[in-house]
Design a protein around this motif. Structure first.
Motif, short mmCIF file in Angstrom:
data_model
loop_
_atom_site.label_atom_id
_atom_site.label_comp_id
_atom_site.label_asym_id
_atom_site.label_seq_id
_atom_site.Cartn_x
_atom_site.Cartn_y
_atom_site.Cartn_z
N VAL A 15 0.84 -1.20 0.00
CA VAL A 15 0.00 0.00 0.00
C VAL A 15 0.88 1.26 0.00
CG1 VAL A 15 -1.61 1.35 1.42
CG2 VAL A 15 -2.03 -1.09 1.02
N ALA A 16 1.90 1.25 0.85
CA ALA A 16 2.79 2.42 0.94
C ALA A 16 3.51 2.65 -0.40
CB ALA A 16 3.80 2.22 2.07
N LEU A 17 3.91 1.56 -1.02
CA LEU A 17 4.62 1.66 -2.30
C LEU A 17 3.72 2.31 -3.37
CD1 LEU A 17 7.15 0.87 -4.00
CD2 LEU A 17 5.95 -1.27 -4.55
N VAL A 18 2.47 1.87 -3.44
CA VAL A 18 1.56 2.41 -4.45
C VAL A 18 1.25 3.88 -4.16
CG1 VAL A 18 -0.68 2.12 -5.60
CG2 VAL A 18 0.61 0.10 -4.87
N LYS A 19 1.12 4.20 -2.88
CA LYS A 19 0.90 5.62 -2.51
C LYS A 19 2.07 6.48 -2.97
CE LYS A 19 -2.32 5.66 1.34
NZ LYS A 19 -2.38 5.16 2.71
N SER A 20 3.28 5.93 -2.82
CA SER A 20 4.48 6.71 -3.17
C SER A 20 4.51 7.04 -4.67
CB SER A 20 5.75 5.96 -2.77
OG SER A 20 6.01 4.90 -3.68
N LEU A 21 3.72 6.32 -5.46
CA LEU A 21 3.67 6.59 -6.91
C LEU A 21 2.64 7.65 -7.25
CD1 LEU A 21 3.80 2.89 -8.16
CD2 LEU A 21 5.68 4.55 -8.13
N GLY A 22 1.94 8.14 -6.23
CA GLY A 22 0.98 9.21 -6.48
C GLY A 22 -0.46 8.76 -6.61
N ALA A 23 -0.74 7.47 -6.33
CA ALA A 23 -2.13 7.01 -6.39
C ALA A 23 -2.97 7.81 -5.40
CB ALA A 23 -2.21 5.52 -6.07
N ASP A 24 -4.20 8.13 -5.79
CA ASP A 24 -5.04 9.00 -4.96
C ASP A 24 -5.57 8.29 -3.72
OD1 ASP A 24 -5.63 11.58 -6.87
OD2 ASP A 24 -5.18 9.77 -7.98
N HIS A 25 -5.93 7.01 -3.89
CA HIS A 25 -6.36 6.19 -2.75
C HIS A 25 -5.81 4.79 -2.96
CE1 HIS A 25 -9.30 8.94 -0.95
NE2 HIS A 25 -9.45 9.37 -2.19
N VAL A 26 -5.34 4.19 -1.87
CA VAL A 26 -4.86 2.81 -1.99
C VAL A 26 -5.54 1.98 -0.91
CG1 VAL A 26 -2.86 1.31 -2.19
CG2 VAL A 26 -2.63 3.74 -2.73
N ILE A 27 -6.11 0.86 -1.32
CA ILE A 27 -6.86 0.01 -0.41
C ILE A 27 -6.13 -1.32 -0.22
CG2 ILE A 27 -9.09 -1.11 0.02
CD1 ILE A 27 -10.30 0.82 -2.11
N ASP A 28 -5.93 -1.69 1.05
CA ASP A 28 -5.40 -3.03 1.34
C ASP A 28 -6.58 -3.99 1.28
OD1 ASP A 28 -4.39 -5.38 2.29
OD2 ASP A 28 -3.40 -4.52 4.04
N TYR A 29 -6.77 -4.63 0.13
CA TYR A 29 -7.98 -5.45 -0.07
C TYR A 29 -7.92 -6.81 0.63
CZ TYR A 29 -5.56 -7.22 -4.40
OH TYR A 29 -4.69 -7.73 -5.34
N ARG A 30 -6.85 -7.03 1.41
CA ARG A 30 -6.75 -8.33 2.08
C ARG A 30 -7.00 -8.25 3.58
NH1 ARG A 30 -1.31 -11.06 0.13
NH2 ARG A 30 -2.11 -12.88 1.20
N SER A 31 -7.13 -7.05 4.13
CA SER A 31 -7.33 -7.03 5.58
C SER A 31 -8.22 -5.87 6.02
CB SER A 31 -5.98 -6.94 6.30
OG SER A 31 -5.36 -5.72 6.00
N GLY A 32 -8.83 -6.05 7.19
CA GLY A 32 -9.64 -5.02 7.83
C GLY A 32 -10.75 -4.49 6.94
N GLU A 33 -10.96 -3.19 7.02
CA GLU A 33 -12.04 -2.56 6.24
C GLU A 33 -11.82 -2.67 4.74
OE1 GLU A 33 -12.55 1.52 7.33
OE2 GLU A 33 -13.14 1.05 9.39
N GLY A 34 -10.55 -2.78 4.38
CA GLY A 34 -10.22 -2.86 2.96
C GLY A 34 -10.81 -4.06 2.24
N LYS A 35 -11.16 -5.11 3.05
CA LYS A 35 -11.79 -6.28 2.43
C LYS A 35 -13.09 -5.89 1.73
CE LYS A 35 -10.00 -10.13 5.13
NZ LYS A 35 -10.28 -11.02 6.25
N ASP A 36 -13.76 -4.87 2.29
CA ASP A 36 -14.96 -4.34 1.62
C ASP A 36 -14.52 -3.18 0.71
OD1 ASP A 36 -17.48 -3.82 0.79
OD2 ASP A 36 -18.30 -3.40 2.77
N TRP A 37 -13.67 -3.50 -0.25
CA TRP A 37 -13.10 -2.45 -1.10
C TRP A 37 -14.13 -1.81 -2.01
CZ3 TRP A 37 -13.37 -4.10 -6.18
CH2 TRP A 37 -13.40 -5.48 -6.40
N VAL A 38 -15.21 -2.54 -2.31
CA VAL A 38 -16.26 -1.94 -3.15
C VAL A 38 -16.87 -0.73 -2.45
CG1 VAL A 38 -18.51 -2.31 -4.24
CG2 VAL A 38 -16.77 -4.13 -4.32
N LYS A 39 -17.14 -0.92 -1.15
CA LYS A 39 -17.72 0.17 -0.35
C LYS A 39 -16.80 1.39 -0.37
CE LYS A 39 -19.29 0.97 4.39
NZ LYS A 39 -18.54 0.72 5.62
#
Ligand code: NDP
Length: 334
Positions: free
Chosen positions: A185-209
């Motif tokens: 997640v940190a790596l993708v953020k460092s590239l300038g992505a506006d939002h990065v979701i960890d789709y494997r844990s916590g709230e990020g599992k509901d990435w559609v929401k």
């Protein structure tokens, strides 16, 4: 002219489909003879791509025995008989797309080979090649991404994803990336992505929401989904009305057969592209390669090399890639 070439070489061969254990490292594999239209290349660096695992498992069928490996950089050691329309010479430093890259020597079509410009190393060239060409075709032809549009990109820290995040930001798109784990997640953020979701844990599992929240309930204009089986249904939910879903890979398994009625409620368009279909002619191939080299030479596009594995460690490379342990590109040193 021909450089001295041995009759046998190191190569990785698969005789049956299966897990990483079917990858056999051999030291006495015959060196091929270049046929009409082919070059014999001594490979310096080979790319490992997720597609290699599909041929290894049999998800994509191919005759066996087979030497995997879709791309490599190296030096031309012999030019096959017949016409040589692209004027390759023995000693040229080149980059090719074909198969049999998991070996010291590959006989490859000249039509799918290009010279590497000065200022680009072999490692950088391979790290950007198949993955980068794929990214350029996806954002220009499969769905022409426009400035200001919301884009959802799965596996954004991977070989293709790392490059695609950068290219989408260069276009000026608003990027939502997904990735597994805090480092990715940190790596993708460092590239300038506006939002990065960890789709494997916590709230990020509901990435559609999360995607809906970020886009004011609308959803994204386009989803680039190379994960497949685990994400396809969520991708259908996360796309906006009249949006597009590009399914271009099967990292978790293929998208199952899909009733077309599923597309109707939101008038969704879907695509299932493959790189080779966009670069069939020399003109198409050269035009994408030129664009890619320009991005590298101008410093606008950076590569990330996860690790260079010795050829004999190829099983470990496949385990790491399939085990979701890597970011950026895996390379093999024949
Ligand atoms: P990556 O380096 O992106 O590796 C695949 C990534 O997918 C993993 O790192 C992982 O990231 C994610 N993933 C999600 N679920 C799984 C799973 N069950 N098993 C393994 N990985 C999973 O590989 P490449 O850059 O080589 O390729 C990326 C994708 O693009 C592949 O699906 C590939 O087939 C496709 N592709 C398609 C092309 C085409 O022409 N259609 C051309 C090139 C690539 P995380 O941990 O963040 O989830």
């Amino acid at each position: 002219r021909r450089m001295s070439v041995p009759s046998t070489q190191k190569a990785v061969v698969i005789e049956t489909t299966g897990g990483p254990e079917v990858l056999q490292f051999k030291t006495d594999y015959p060196v091929p003879t270049p046929q009409e239209g082919q070059l014999l290349v001594k490979n310096n660096i080979t790319g490992v791509n997720f597609i290699d695992t599909y041929f290894r498992t049999g998800l994509y069928p191919a005759p066996k025995p087979e030497v995997l490996g879709r791309e490599a950089a190296g030096v031309v050691v012999a030019v096959g008989p017949g016409a040589n329309p692209y004027n390759f010479k023995v000693g040229d430093r080149v980059l090719w797309l074909n198969t049999t890259g998991y070996a010291e020597y590959s006989a490859v079509p000249a039509a799918k080979t290009v010279k590497i410009p000065d200022g680009i190393s072999d490692e950088e060239a391979v790290a950007a090649f198949l993955s980068g060409l794929t990214v350029l075709t996806l954002v220009k032809e499969t769905y022409p991404v426009q400035k200001g549009e919301w884009v959802l990109l799965h596996a954004a820290a991977g070989g293709a994803g790392f490059l695609m995040t950068q290219v989408l930001k260069l276009i000026g798109a608003k990027v939502i990336g997904t990735a597994g784990g805090p480092e990715k997640v940190a790596l993708v953020k460092s590239l300038g992505a506006d939002h990065v979701i960890d789709y494997r844990s916590g709230e990020g599992k509901d990435w559609v929401k999360k995607v809906k929240e970020v886009t004011n309930g609308e959803g994204v204009s386009v989803v680039y989904d190379s994960v497949g089986k685990d994400t396809w249904e969520g991708s259908l939910e996360a796309v906006k009305r009249k949006g597009t879903i590009v399914w271009f890979g099967n990292a978790s398994g293929p998208v199952p057969p899909l009733p077309l009625q599923r597309l109707s409620p939101k008038c969704v368009k879907i695509a299932r592209p493959m790189l080779f279909g966009y670069i069939e002619t020399r003109e198409e191939f050269e035009s994408y390669v030129k664009e890619l080299f320009n991005l590298l030479q101008s410093g606008q596009l950076k590569v990330r090399i996860h690790k260079v594995y010795p050829l004999e460690d190829v099983q470990q490379a496949h385990k790491d890639l399939e085990g979701r342990k890597t970011t950026g590109k895996l390379l093999l040193k024949p």
